[in-house]
Scaffold this active site. Structure first.
Site, PDB file in Angstrom:
ATOM      1  N   ASP A   1       0.844  -1.189   0.000  1.00  0.00           N
ATOM      2  CA  ASP A   1       0.000   0.000   0.000  1.00  0.00           C
ATOM      3  C   ASP A   1       0.879   1.238   0.000  1.00  0.00           C
ATOM      4  O   ASP A   1       2.070   1.172   0.309  1.00  0.00           O
ATOM      5  CB  ASP A   1      -0.910   0.015   1.230  1.00  0.00           C
TER       6      ASP A   1
ATOM      7  N   ILE B   1       0.293   9.065   2.016  1.00  0.00           N
ATOM      8  CA  ILE B   1       1.097  10.254   2.316  1.00  0.00           C
ATOM      9  C   ILE B   1       0.907  10.609   3.788  1.00  0.00           C
ATOM     10  O   ILE B   1      -0.231  10.672   4.270  1.00  0.00           O
ATOM     11  CB  ILE B   1       0.676  11.446   1.430  1.00  0.00           C
ATOM     12  N   HIS B   2       2.011  10.836   4.488  1.00  0.00           N
ATOM     13  CA  HIS B   2       1.964  11.190   5.904  1.00  0.00           C
ATOM     14  C   HIS B   2       2.954  12.313   6.187  1.00  0.00           C
ATOM     15  O   HIS B   2       3.972  12.432   5.511  1.00  0.00           O
ATOM     16  CB  HIS B   2       2.328   9.979   6.773  1.00  0.00           C
ATOM     17  N   ARG B   3       2.640  13.120   7.218  1.00  0.00           N
ATOM     18  CA  ARG B   3       3.594  14.168   7.592  1.00  0.00           C
ATOM     19  C   ARG B   3       4.747  13.528   8.358  1.00  0.00           C
ATOM     20  O   ARG B   3       4.559  12.686   9.234  1.00  0.00           O
ATOM     21  CB  ARG B   3       2.910  15.259   8.391  1.00  0.00           C
TER      22      ARG B   3
ATOM     23  N   GLU C   1      -2.923   1.724  -4.250  1.00  0.00           N
ATOM     24  CA  GLU C   1      -3.377   2.829  -5.093  1.00  0.00           C
ATOM     25  C   GLU C   1      -2.462   3.109  -6.284  1.00  0.00           C
ATOM     26  O   GLU C   1      -2.853   3.854  -7.196  1.00  0.00           O
ATOM     27  CB  GLU C   1      -3.542   4.098  -4.235  1.00  0.00           C
TER      28      GLU C   1
ATOM     29  N   GLU D   1      -1.748  22.567   8.620  1.00  0.00           N
ATOM     30  CA  GLU D   1      -2.537  21.451   8.107  1.00  0.00           C
ATOM     31  C   GLU D   1      -3.683  21.969   7.230  1.00  0.00           C
ATOM     32  O   GLU D   1      -3.947  23.172   7.170  1.00  0.00           O
ATOM     33  CB  GLU D   1      -3.096  20.613   9.262  1.00  0.00           C
TER      34      GLU D   1
END
Length: 500
Positions: free
Chosen positions: A174, A177-179, A241, A297
């Site tokens: 998988d 997107i993460h900070r 994805e 954010e």
């Protein structure tokens, strides 16, 4: 909203395969790329500049929609340009993805329905240069010019780091997107919103007492970034994805075996961080700044620093020669493009199954950061459709659980024109009968209004009141007093200056 000629969109579909070809493509269109050799400080200044040039979205005013920027001279770094705002405009995103702005949601929905699996290649551009963390001079903070978006931020952030990992039990892969914040020479903290699939993988690995191998891929084909933003139920766990991105480009995304961890990297990435999320190891997000803040954010506020985050132990950084670091401002229009197009596709997909032909289009509005608000265009085709517009809104909440507000308009309203939507709200909506509230529902944890002080219905973080604003006309009144003024259809362009 600016649109281009059909051949421009076709050319994009044929020519864009990575970030470099995307930037080269944009350079041929006036007003889409601004390149500068003026030295810029990545701490505060770089994002401060782009706030004025093209951030838009929920960014504090003054801001505006403008070109992407390429900073070629970043203070403290040599031959390490930074690209920002690549997708910070729906018109530019549409141009890069090769479909008209109003068709992006449906184009992405079609890609979901026709996935193409990634393929593994032996050699890749992303591994032209290798920096090993075992080298005593290694320091990720000196290799990647990740911006510190505001002076209050916890530190330099990777905002467009696409994380690739595999389920330690099933082997399914998988991307999300993460900070991610640089914490030390070889440590990067990572924040997971509840339910993210990579976090499920991490939890499984941690339960077994093992690290989770991952790669963080930076600087990618826009189609890869946008496709990665789908969420359940459209893309359940085990659905990679990258298959959607392959369908969107009609060509499989290429992967390569990582150099120092047992997982894959995206072959055409500009930069790849290889590492492992360590079990039972946490850090305070703002341990180096002590500001109590994380980074801007999507709702337009700076998120609070998390007191306990998992850590990526970096094993290496691989790059292309003279790599381009791609970044975004979390509250900019770029987030709307990334999250919003998938929101639209998810809602269109689910409502088309539930009531074919009734929902004509969906727009994940900029004011909600592409997540919190959707405008739905619903066509009532017979008296039996009365009430189904509200059912469509309920389906939308199921299709995208983080959605908070839905505005429903008729087929004669331009859902991409906020003035037209507000016109419908003012002339076709009565709050006592056309506003439907659903208190105590799950939405997005970053909505700052989710606190008991705002409403007694809020019992915890991530709980909110969902609202439907029904701005459609009752079917029996559509062709009477609610018909818009009809003007003569004319060849207006012959009255305009020739150079226009």
């Amino acid at each position: 909203m600016k649109t281009y000629k059909d051949q421009d969109y076709l050319l994009a579909r044929e020519s864009i395969s990575d970030l470099r070809t995307a930037i080269d493509f944009l350079s041929k269109y006036e007003g889409q790329l601004l390149e500068t050799d003026v030295e810029v400080d990545p701490v505060g200044e770089l994002s401060g500049v782009y706030r004025h040039v093209g951030a838009a979205g929920t960014t504090m005013r003054p801001t505006k929609e403008g070109p992407m920027m390429l900073f070629n001279n970043v203070k403290g770094f040599t031959k390490s340009p930074v690209a920002i705002g690549v997708l910070a405009s729906r018109a530019r995103t549409a141009l890069l993805l090769g479909h008209k702005p109003e068709n992006l949601g449906r184009a992405m929905m079609n890609a979901v329905n026709n996935p193409i699996k990634p393929v593994v290649v032996d050699q890749a551009a992303c591994q032209e240069v290798v920096h090993l963390a075992s080298d005593p001079d290694f320091d990720i903070r000196k290799i990647i010019p990740a911006p510190t978006n505001t002076v209050e931020d916890a530190g330099p952030y990777v905002t467009l780091g696409l994380v690739y990992a595999e389920d330690p039990e099933t082997g399914e892969s998988d991307v999300t997107i993460h900070r991610q914040c640089f914490q030390a020479r070889d440590e990067v903290s990572i924040f997971f919103s509840p339910g993210r699939h990579i976090d499920v993988f991490r939890q499984k690995a941690e339960a077994a007492g093992k690290p989770l191998p991952i790669t963080v891929n930076i600087g990618l084909d826009p189609a890869v970034y946008v496709s990665a933003c789908f969420e359940p139920p459209v893309t359940p766990i085990g659905f990679n994805e990258l298959e959607i991105a392959g369908a969107f480009r009609n060509k499989a995304v290429e992967l390569v075996q990582a150099k120092t961890v047992d997982t894959k990297a995206i072959a055409h990435a500009e930069i790849v961080i290889e590492g492992e999320i360590m079990p039972d190891y946490r850090v305070v997000e703002d341990q180096n700044s002590n500001t109590g803040k994380a980074m801007p954010e999507f709702p337009g506020y700076t998120g609070g620093a998390n007191p306990s985050l998992p850590v990526i132990k970096v094993k290496s950084v691989t790059t292309r020669t003279n790599p381009i670091t791609q970044t975004c401002i979390g509250c900019s229009e770029e987030h709307v493009s990334l999250a919003g197009i998938c929101t639209e596709a998810s809602i269109l997909s689910m409502t088309e199954r539930a009531m074919p032909g009734r929902v004509k289009n969906v727009y994940a509005h900029s004011s909600g950061g592409g997540k919190l608000m959707a405008v739905m265009q619903f066509e009532k085709q017979s008296p039996k459709d009365e009430g189904r517009q509200r059912q469509a809104a309920l389906v939308a909440f199921g299709a995208f659980p983080e959605l908070k507000n839905v505005i429903i308009v008729g087929e004669d309203v331009d859902l991409f024109d906020s003035n037209d939507v507000l016109w419908a709200l003012n002339t076709r909506h009565q709050a006592d009968v056309d506003t439907i509230v659903i208190p105590g529902a799950s939405t997005h944890v970053l909505d700052p209004s989710q606190m008991p002080d705002m409403s007694p219905s809020i019992k915890g973080r991530g709980i909110s009141c969902k609202t439907i604003y029904d701005c459609t006309v009752p079917f029996e009144l559509k062709d009477t007093r609610f018909q818009r003024s009809q003007f003569m259809e004319v060849d207006y362009e012959r009255f305009l200056p020739k150079n226009k």
